[in-house]
Design an enzyme around this catalytic site. Structure first.
Site: not given
Length: 221
Positions: A9-10
């Protein structure tokens, strides 16, 4: 087995709405330094690394100027600003659902490591993530997000065909492409990609629940 057992994930604009706190700390930094930004301090600047953003806002690469601004920003954001960070609606439930289904989660963010860890602890998410990678995790500092993702995959022994990257900006999709990963574009954040900005092989997801559905869908094989 989930379609993607490993989910990278960002952070900003994907899992959290950190823009108000970040922008407030940038404004405090410029005020404390007695300088005027050369461009608006608005949500459009959120996403790139701190020093790169400060160079853009200050209109200079002068090391002394940037170091002073960075120190003022950190004094604001790392003590009180990060506490104003909000999770996007449904993200906490989505993360818990993925972990409960057996997915292994990681963070790969342009945000500095220290405030990233503070925010994950503040939101009660720290235990969800096996790994948290930031550009400043290593010395020398990693040059860009694509290199960070490559390092994470290598260090954790993650096979590319078992992983996916989730983000909200074109840089995220391009970084996924550079590593041979599929990309899921979260369209609920402030970096949300419009339909015409999506590469044909990127997939947009409109809600955290839809994201979990896409990740947990059984593999075609």
């Amino acid at each position: 087995m989930p379609r993607y057992p490993h989910v990278l994930f960002d952070l900003d604009g994907t899992l959290i709405d950190s823009a108000p706190a970040i922008l407030a700390s940038y404004r405090e930094a410029f005020a404390a330094a007695g300088r005027e930004a050369v461009m608006p301090i608005d949500a459009g600047i959120v996403g790139p690394p701190l020093l790169e953003t400060l160079q853009m806002l200050a209109g200079t690469r002068d090391a002394g100027v940037i170091e002073a601004l960075a120190a003022h920003f950190k004094a604001s954001y790392d003590t009180r600003g990060y506490r104003e960070t909000a999770a996007y609606e449904g993200v906490g439930e989505m993360l818990a659902r993925l972990v409960g289904a057996g997915c292994r989660l990681s963070i790969a963010t342009n945000k500095r490591l220290h405030p990233t860890q503070l925010i994950l602890a503040h939101l009660g998410w720290a235990a969800h993530f096996d790994a948290v990678y930031a550009l400043d995790l290593f010395e020398p500092r990693l040059p860009h997000k694509a290199a960070m993702i490559a390092r994470l995959l290598q260090d954790r022994g993650i096979a590319r065909e078992q992983a996916v990257y989730v983000g909200d900006r074109s840089e995220d999709g391009e970084s996924a492409d550079a590593n041979g990963l599929p990309f899921l574009a979260a369209t609920w954040g402030y970096g949300s990609l419009a339909a015409h900005e999506l590469a044909p092989h990127w997939r947009a997801v409109a809600t955290p629940a839809a994201l979990a559905d896409a990740i947990l869908a059984p593999s075609a094989t």
